[in-house]
Structure formats: structure tokens, C-alpha cells
Design an enzyme around this catalytic site. Structure first.
Site, PDB file in Angstrom:
ATOM      1  N   LYS A   1     -84.289 135.905   5.755  1.00 37.12           N
ATOM      2  CA  LYS A   1     -82.890 135.763   6.175  1.00 37.12           C
ATOM      3  C   LYS A   1     -82.563 136.918   7.119  1.00 37.12           C
ATOM      4  O   LYS A   1     -81.922 137.886   6.723  1.00 37.12           O
ATOM      5  CB  LYS A   1     -81.968 135.918   4.948  1.00 37.12           C
ATOM      6  CG  LYS A   1     -81.619 134.678   4.166  1.00 37.12           C
ATOM      7  CD  LYS A   1     -80.496 135.032   3.162  1.00 37.12           C
ATOM      8  CE  LYS A   1     -80.564 134.235   1.904  1.00 37.12           C
ATOM      9  NZ  LYS A   1     -79.625 134.704   0.872  1.00 37.12           N
TER      10      LYS A   1
ATOM     11  N   LYS B   1     -90.166 138.239 -10.116  1.00 40.09           N
ATOM     12  CA  LYS B   1     -90.781 136.995 -10.529  1.00 40.09           C
ATOM     13  C   LYS B   1     -90.785 135.974  -9.401  1.00 40.09           C
ATOM     14  O   LYS B   1     -91.507 134.979  -9.436  1.00 40.09           O
ATOM     15  CB  LYS B   1     -89.980 136.413 -11.710  1.00 40.09           C
ATOM     16  CG  LYS B   1     -89.945 137.296 -12.917  1.00 40.09           C
ATOM     17  CD  LYS B   1     -88.951 136.761 -13.946  1.00 40.09           C
ATOM     18  CE  LYS B   1     -88.719 137.752 -15.049  1.00 40.09           C
ATOM     19  NZ  LYS B   1     -87.502 137.427 -15.808  1.00 40.09           N
TER      20      LYS B   1
ATOM     21  N   ASP C   1     -84.162 139.619   2.378  1.00 40.68           N
ATOM     22  CA  ASP C   1     -82.733 139.410   2.607  1.00 40.68           C
ATOM     23  C   ASP C   1     -82.177 140.663   3.297  1.00 40.68           C
ATOM     24  O   ASP C   1     -82.311 140.807   4.511  1.00 40.68           O
ATOM     25  CB  ASP C   1     -82.104 139.112   1.237  1.00 40.68           C
ATOM     26  CG  ASP C   1     -80.646 138.713   1.296  1.00 40.68           C
ATOM     27  OD1 ASP C   1     -80.234 138.134   2.307  1.00 40.68           O
ATOM     28  OD2 ASP C   1     -79.919 138.976   0.321  1.00 40.68           O
TER      29      ASP C   1
HETATM   30  P1  IMP Z   1     -83.243 142.255  -0.496  1.00 41.52           P
HETATM   31  O1  IMP Z   1     -83.578 143.539  -1.177  1.00 41.52           O
HETATM   32  O2  IMP Z   1     -81.766 142.109  -0.239  1.00 41.52           O
HETATM   33  O3  IMP Z   1     -84.075 141.974   0.734  1.00 41.52           O
HETATM   34  O4  IMP Z   1     -83.506 141.098  -1.525  1.00 41.52           O
HETATM   35  C1  IMP Z   1     -84.747 140.805  -1.989  1.00 41.52           C
HETATM   36  C2  IMP Z   1     -84.699 140.093  -3.335  1.00 41.52           C
HETATM   37  O5  IMP Z   1     -83.406 139.561  -3.676  1.00 41.52           O
HETATM   38  C3  IMP Z   1     -85.611 138.913  -3.274  1.00 41.52           C
HETATM   39  O6  IMP Z   1     -86.937 139.278  -3.625  1.00 41.52           O
HETATM   40  C4  IMP Z   1     -84.965 137.942  -4.252  1.00 41.52           C
HETATM   41  O7  IMP Z   1     -85.452 138.189  -5.555  1.00 41.52           O
HETATM   42  C5  IMP Z   1     -83.491 138.264  -4.185  1.00 41.52           C
HETATM   43  N1  IMP Z   1     -82.765 137.320  -3.290  1.00 41.52           N
HETATM   44  C6  IMP Z   1     -82.285 137.559  -2.060  1.00 41.52           C
HETATM   45  N2  IMP Z   1     -81.686 136.475  -1.523  1.00 41.52           N
HETATM   46  C7  IMP Z   1     -81.801 135.504  -2.460  1.00 41.52           C
HETATM   47  C8  IMP Z   1     -81.397 134.116  -2.506  1.00 41.52           C
HETATM   48  O8  IMP Z   1     -80.812 133.529  -1.583  1.00 41.52           O
HETATM   49  N3  IMP Z   1     -81.708 133.467  -3.659  1.00 41.52           N
HETATM   50  C9  IMP Z   1     -82.368 134.031  -4.702  1.00 41.52           C
HETATM   51  N4  IMP Z   1     -82.762 135.306  -4.691  1.00 41.52           N
HETATM   52  C10 IMP Z   1     -82.485 136.041  -3.588  1.00 41.52           C
END
Ligand code: IMP
Length: 184
Positions: free
Chosen positions: A133, A45, A105
């Protein structure tokens, strides 16, 4: 208690977000044209607000589609396990695709999406993310258009949530650690 009491500080103001999104749209407007127009895939979302603002700045013809991917539940760190909750309505075979993400992230979610899309044989796939990030990356993923690089802090607002809340805040804020520490 008001939602605003849970915000430690504003990291990116509403004004700054609009400037950054305008810049991302400018980069995309320079690349895409009405010929071979792309499908923008909003990753639900979290990316809904970014998509809504981005699409209004785009001058080339495009279609929109939506995909929902499971996130962390209530926690603030990634398990690396990713699941499709809602799949694309469109067939992307032979099409140009732009993945529209809220934040990259660790990279696990985007890596999963890109592998999944590659198996559907699109003409091209590029990635537009509001936030990045890079210091948290565990998997190398390509990011073509990025609004802002942010430090390693958990952020909320402008579509991003903690436990499904705070998505409506018009800025990107840092959540007070005690809000999620009390849940652990
Ligand atoms: P990744 O798989 O670790 O790259 O994370 C991706 C998903 O995690 C993003 O699409 C967000 O929905 C969630 N996410 C990662 N970091 C944050 C944050 O700081 N705040 C809120 N949601 C996050």
C-alpha cells in the site's frame, strides 16, 4: 453471522493471487540459485499463507524460518510501536535472507525488521511482500518483490486478519467499515 457477510467486496480473487504469486516466484527463481541459497523468513502470522504458496513455486534450494512481530491488536492503523514475539531460530550472519511479508503499509514494521536484521550481519536482505500500500508509507523501505499494489483500504483474508479473524479466507477482501467502526 457468517464471515462472508462482513466482506464488502473481493479485491483480489483466489485465481489472481495464484497468478501474482507465480510471477513473484518467477522473479525470485531468476535471481537465486542453489549456490549461496537463502533463508526465507516468514513474518507471522499474516504471511503464513503467502509463504506456503510461494515456497512451492521456488526452484532454488532454500531454508525457512519464522519470526512473529506484534501488530495492531484490534485496531486498523499502526501505532508505529513494534515488538518481537518470536525470534528467528537461525543464525543469519553471512547468509542471504528474504523477508516474506503479507503487506507493507506504513513501513514501520518492515523498517524495524530490516534494522534488526542488519545488526546480525547477513550477506544480503531482500523483501518479498504479497501486498503493498504505497500511498500509506510513512517510512521509506525497500520492496524487491511485490505481488499486488492495493489502494488505501483495510483488507482481510489469505493470512491477513482483523482481530485475529478472517485469515482463512482464500481471497483478499475489503472488510465492511461497520465491522471495525463498532469496535472503536
Ligand atoms: P506497517 O507497519 O504499517 O507497514 O504494517 C505492517 C503490518 O500491519 C502488516 O504486516 C499487517 O500485519 C498489518 N496490516 C497493515 N495493513 C493491513 C490491512 O489492510 N489488513 C490487515 N493487516 C494489515
Amino acid at each position: 453471522m457468517s464471515m462472508l457477510d462482513d466482506v464488502q467486496r473481493v479485491l483480489i480473487s483466489e485465481e489472481e493471487l495464484h497468478t501474482r504469486i507465480g510471477a513473484v516466484a518467477g522473479e525470485m527463481n531468476a535471481v537465486y540459485s542453489d549456490e549461496d541459497f537463502p533463508i526465507l523468513v516468514c513474518i507471522l502470522k499474516g504471511a503464513f499463507m503467502f509463504l506456503a504458496d510461494l515456497t512451492r513455486h521456488l526452484t532454488f534450494r532454500h531454508e525457512l524460518d519464522f519470526m512473529e512481530i506484534s501488530s495492531y491488536g484490534k485496531g486498523t492503523t499502526s501505532s508505529g510501536a513494534v515488538r518481537i514475539l518470536l525470534d528467528l531460530a537461525a543464525n543469519i550472519e553471512g547468509r542471504h535472507v528474504v523477508v516474506v511479508e503479507d503487506i507493507v503499509d506504513t513501513g514501520h514494521t518492515l523498517d524495524y525488521i530490516l534494522r534488526n536484521f542488519a545488526s546480525r550481519n547477513p550477506a544480503s536482505v531482500r523483501v518479498a511482500t504479497l501486498l503493498n500500500k504505497p500511498s500509506r508509507r510513512e517510512v521509506e523501505v525497500p520492496v524487491d518483490y511485490s505481488g499486488c499494489e492495493i489502494p488505501n483500504e483495510f483488507v482481510i483474508g489469505y493470512g491477513l486478519d482483523y482481530a485475529e479473524q478472517y485469515r482463512n479466507l482464500p481471497f483478499i477482501g475489503v472488510l465492511k467499515p461497520e465491522v471495525y467502526e463498532q469496535e472503536l
